[in-house]
Design a protein around this motif. Structure first.
Motif, mmCIF file in Angstrom:
data_model
loop_
_atom_site.group_PDB
_atom_site.id
_atom_site.type_symbol
_atom_site.label_atom_id
_atom_site.label_comp_id
_atom_site.label_asym_id
_atom_site.label_seq_id
_atom_site.Cartn_x
_atom_site.Cartn_y
_atom_site.Cartn_z
ATOM 1 N N LYS A 204 0.895 -1.166 0.000
ATOM 2 C CA LYS A 204 0.000 0.000 0.000
ATOM 3 C C LYS A 204 0.926 1.207 0.000
ATOM 4 N N PRO A 205 0.556 2.277 -0.701
ATOM 5 C CA PRO A 205 1.437 3.445 -0.716
ATOM 6 C C PRO A 205 1.572 4.055 0.668
ATOM 7 N N VAL A 206 2.796 4.422 1.022
ATOM 8 C CA VAL A 206 3.046 5.063 2.307
ATOM 9 C C VAL A 206 3.740 6.395 2.028
ATOM 10 N N GLU A 335 -1.437 8.293 7.806
ATOM 11 C CA GLU A 335 -0.429 8.415 8.853
ATOM 12 C C GLU A 335 -0.347 7.129 9.687
ATOM 13 N N ASN A 336 -1.475 6.449 9.845
ATOM 14 C CA ASN A 336 -1.464 5.179 10.588
ATOM 15 C C ASN A 336 -0.540 4.153 9.938
ATOM 16 N N LEU A 337 -0.620 4.096 8.636
ATOM 17 C CA LEU A 337 0.204 3.140 7.909
ATOM 18 C C LEU A 337 1.687 3.532 8.011
ATOM 19 N N ALA A 338 1.935 4.835 7.947
ATOM 20 C CA ALA A 338 3.307 5.316 8.101
ATOM 21 C C ALA A 338 3.849 4.942 9.474
ATOM 22 N N MET A 339 2.981 5.040 10.487
ATOM 23 C CA MET A 339 3.384 4.656 11.845
ATOM 24 C C MET A 339 3.748 3.184 11.914
ATOM 25 N N LEU A 340 2.912 2.380 11.256
ATOM 26 C CA LEU A 340 3.166 0.940 11.251
ATOM 27 C C LEU A 340 4.511 0.651 10.577
#
Length: 793
Positions: A204-206, A335-340
């Motif tokens: 998924k794009p981050v 931002e959640n995905l970036a955090m992950l």
DNA sequence: GATAGCCGGGG
DNA sequence: GTGTACGGCTATC
């Protein structure tokens, strides 16, 4: 045409070519390039012991071999536990021929036993060729059909090259709590490597995370992962719980996706096999090192979750993403995905740090033991000793004993004997303590008294007799185990000498080698008493312990009778005596006198002075060092299923007693806490107990509190899955404690049962400590009864 | 106090 | 793959 090549051995395995096993050695050359050599000159073999008619038995075995499995049978003179025996060396074509014929041969008339029939082929090869992984080899090779065939092989000296290490971590989509590999995809693969690569692969794009590489789907992501491993050509792949989770999960997904994942050298597939109850992941040509069991082996912690391990060992504070919620970071994206992604990268980073901490020790162990890093990383200390012994046995003509089976094992496992001597402590607070201990007492005893299965004489003996036992150890000939152990101890002493004369870098390397030797030396005693050991001999372990008891008691006698010192405690190889500050020179005199009376390499050492100690029972005490550091043994409530308030109260009580020697102040603290609990002046966090739900609620037989709490979560519509950490409090009521567990999510401060927290949490945690200084449980509790409240507050 | 049975890490 | 963990803790008698 042969030529000579140099290579540093990383791993070894074999492939089958035309029914024959072909050994493959995975090496790295001086330029850092990896290459493979092949050895077709080694055949599998095992032994049969033919009693007194070797020729006849040899013929019988040959004529029983209708399928022609046996290549040849040689009659060899060997030794078994030091005694000469005639053995038939049965050579076969392929390693798997051994299990095919061994049972038939074992039961043939005239065959007393079979030996060395369960020694893995590659390990046997390394032993018989006298070569060791993680060392440099000089190989005479001949090229045939593009492959280098080994015609000669020799160990040469050389420095340990910089090995290429990759730390790996995956994240998995888990909407139902525990991920189910058949449905739930892998969403991220993180890699941090010793050559400076930091990468998170996902699909998924981050935004805004430069290290993230987004692939089109899970399949492409996994293939890219394999590609990165191949391009970097890593020698060591490390992870945390990767044997048990990451790689089995990857394997399942690879199967589900119908792809192949070449992670190994020669493009070998990731392999997952069973090793007892646990899976084990193998990446051929490289070493796969799972750091989780290694950390468990070397460090005693209350929890081994990665966050607490790196905080404890590396001082790195790291946020944990709640496993149950992980999938929501993926679903929400942005931002959640970036955090992950950041979290996942951080996991791989700290895993690489852990590797930097532990790998050097395992490099040393692999060299000393002489088995691959991959294998040595999975060995217990008993197995390390055993493979070391096996490596020594073969060139000495010693037949390797069998592992015990069935009844033999059961008998060994149930046999017990007296262990170390523990002096009953002088209970309570003690001032000015000097601690002494024997340097490597058990290994010294084994060497000094020549304790070995082959030197053991049972009954009717006097010379070199174990105190209080009917066992003596002949001094005529050095035993196999003492000989090897002596070698380890001597090398360790040499290294310690060298360490004094070299620079810091070299010293650090030597200190790791020294530590590896110490670990091995200290494992020999346990090994001889370990029921699964090939060289098990209960009488030997029992005798070592008996000698140790004699020496420590002897030292205590010298302290008390000759020096009039008060011995307040001692355990196995240590003693604690009272020496006031003005009499410290006594410590040196005492050491001199003791060591003059000790035989061989047995030596008492001074460990340190302590300001104060609190002795509770055997193996439960706390010391305050001169620098103000608290050393606590056996008293810590390390389990997470204690409420924080109980743990904190215990720690504070110990601190007040040791630093201030003020029992009344400590007692007051306890009464204050009890009062606060009664008056509900605590937070829910203070009283919440955390326990992991490890399986489905239905599969629990006994309803433990956290299971009941999980049930209540479920009843109120919460998602409950194995792996969740359940936080609960205990409420008031008449039912069993278990049934009064309430999930903390639904709890209010008025719900909890003060009596439970006082009687089952606070008091048990501190009761023993107070009993040691003469306070009863009632005395502590008194302060909280209505009548006596005024007395204290 | 003995002993059988369960559990760990990972997401 | 010449194979099948382990040690510590808890519940329960």
């Amino acid at each position: 045409m042969t030529r000579v090549v140099k290579g540093f051995l990383i791993d070894a395995d074999y492939e089958t070519v035309e029914g024959k096993a072909l050994i493959r050695l995975y090496l790295r050359d001086e330029q850092g390039n990896s290459f493979v050599t092949y050895d077709d000159s080694f055949s599998p073999y095992f032994y049969a012991l033919p009693g007194d008619e070797p020729e006849k038995v040899r013929e019988r075995i040959l004529s029983s071999d209708e399928e022609g499995i046996i290549q040849n049978i040689a009659i060899e003179e060997k030794r078994f536990f030091g005694k000469p025996v005639t053995a038939l060396r049965i050579t076969v074509h392929h390693p798997q021929d051994v299990p095919r014929i061994r049972e038939r041969i074992r039961h043939l008339e005239g065959v007393d036993a079979i030996n060395e029939h369960d020694i893995l082929f590659v390990r046997r090869y390394l032993i018989d060729r006298g070569i060791k992984p993680l060392t440099w080899l000089e190989l005479e090779v001949e090229e045939e059909q593009g492959r280098l065939f080994v015609r000669g092989i020799e160990h040469i000296d050389g420095e340990l090259p910089e090995l290429k290490v990759a730390a790996v971590d995956i994240e998995v989509y888990n909407p139902k709590g525990a991920p189910r590999s058949k449905q739930d995809p892998i969403i991220m693969v993180s890699m941090v490597t010793s050559d400076g690569m930091e990468k998170v692969l996902t699909w998924k794009p981050v935004e805004g995370e430069a290290y993230v590489e987004t692939l089109s789907n899970e399949k492409e992501m996994l293939l890219r992962f394999a590609q990165l491993v191949q391009e970097g050509d890593y020698d060591v792949i490390v992870g945390y719980n990767t044997d048990n989770f990451d790689f089995p999960y990857i394997k399942d997904r690879v199967k589900k996706l119908g792809i192949s994942l070449p992670l190994g050298r020669l493009n070998a597939e990731l392999e997952v096999s069973r090793r007892g109850a646990l899976p084990e992941a193998r990446i051929r040509g490289r070493a796969h090192v799972d750091l989780y069991p290694i950390v468990r082996r070397h460090v005693k912690l209350n929890s081994y979750v990665l966050e607490s391990v790196v905080e404890e060992l590396l001082g790195i504070k790291k946020e944990k993403i709640d496993g149950d919620k992980l999938f929501t970071y993926w679903d929400k994206g942005g931002e959640n995905l970036a955090m992950l992604a950041r979290y996942s990268l951080e996991d791989a980073r700290v895993t690489l740090f852990l590797a930097e901490k532990f790998l050097p020790l395992y490099y040393e162990l692999a060299v000393i033991v002489g088995q691959s890093l991959n294998d040595v990383a999975r060995m217990t200390s008993g197995q390390l000793v055993e493979w070391l012994l096996m490596r020594f046995a073969t060139p000495r003509g010693e037949l390797i004993p069998n592992h015990p089976a069935g009844e033999e094992y059961a008998a060994r496992a149930s046999a017990s004997y007296v262990g170390g001597y523990v002096r009953e402590p002088k209970r309570g607070l003690v001032e000015n303590i000097a601690v002494f201990d024997f340097r490597s007492l058990y290994p010294s005893i084994i060497v000094s008294h020549n304790i070995d299965p082959s030197t053991l004489i049972i009954g009717n003996c006097e010379e070199n007799r174990a105190p209080g036992l009917d066992y003596c150890f002949s001094l005529d000939k050095e035993g196999f185990i003492p000989e090897i152990l002596k070698g380890l101890i001597q090398r360790r002493a040499e290294i310690k000498q060298q360490m004094k004369q070299v620079d810091e870098d070299k010293r650090r390397m030597l200190s790791v080698a020294e530590k590896a030797l110490k670990i091995l030396a200290n494992s020999f005693y346990g090994y001889m008493g370990y029921p699964r050991a090939r060289w098990y001999r209960r009488e030997c372990a029992e005798s070592v312990a008996a000698f140790a008891r004699m020496y420590i008691k002897q030292v205590m006698r010298i302290a008390e009778e000759d020096f009039k010192l008060e011995v307040v405690y001692g355990d196995t190889d240590s003693l604690f005596v009272v020496i006031p500050p003005e009499k410290r020179e006594l410590a040196r005199e005492f050491l001199r006198k003791v060591n003059a009376s000790m035989p061989g390499m047995i030596e008492l050492e001074f460990e340190g002075f302590y300001k104060r100690g609190l002795f509770v029972t055997k193996k439960r005490y706390a010391l305050l060092s001169e620098e103000g550091k608290m050393v606590v043994k056996g008293l810590e409530f390390v389990r997470r299923d204690w409420a924080p308030i109980a743990r904190e109260t215990q720690r504070e009580v110990l601190r007040i007693l040791l630093e201030e020697a003020n029992p009344e102040k400590a007692a007051k603290l306890v009464r204050d806490v009890i009062k606060r609990i009664r008056e509900r002046r605590v937070t829910l966090e203070d009283i919440t107990i955390y326990t992991q739900l490890t399986k489905r609620i239905k599969s629990y037989k006994s309803l433990e509190p956290h299971v009941v709490a999980a049930q209540k979560l479920k009843e109120r519509g919460r998602e409950v899955a194995p792996g969740m950490i359940i936080g609960y409090i205990i409420t008031r009521g008449t039912k069993a404690i278990s049934h009064r567990a309430l999930p903390v999510e639904f709890a209010k401060l008025e719900d909890y049962d003060p009596d439970y927290y006082i009687d089952n949490q606070i008091l048990p945690a501190i009761q023993r400590i107070f009993e040691a200084i003469g306070y009863t449980r009632d005395y502590l509790r008194e302060g909280i009864t209505q009548t006596s409240l005024s007395k204290w507050f």
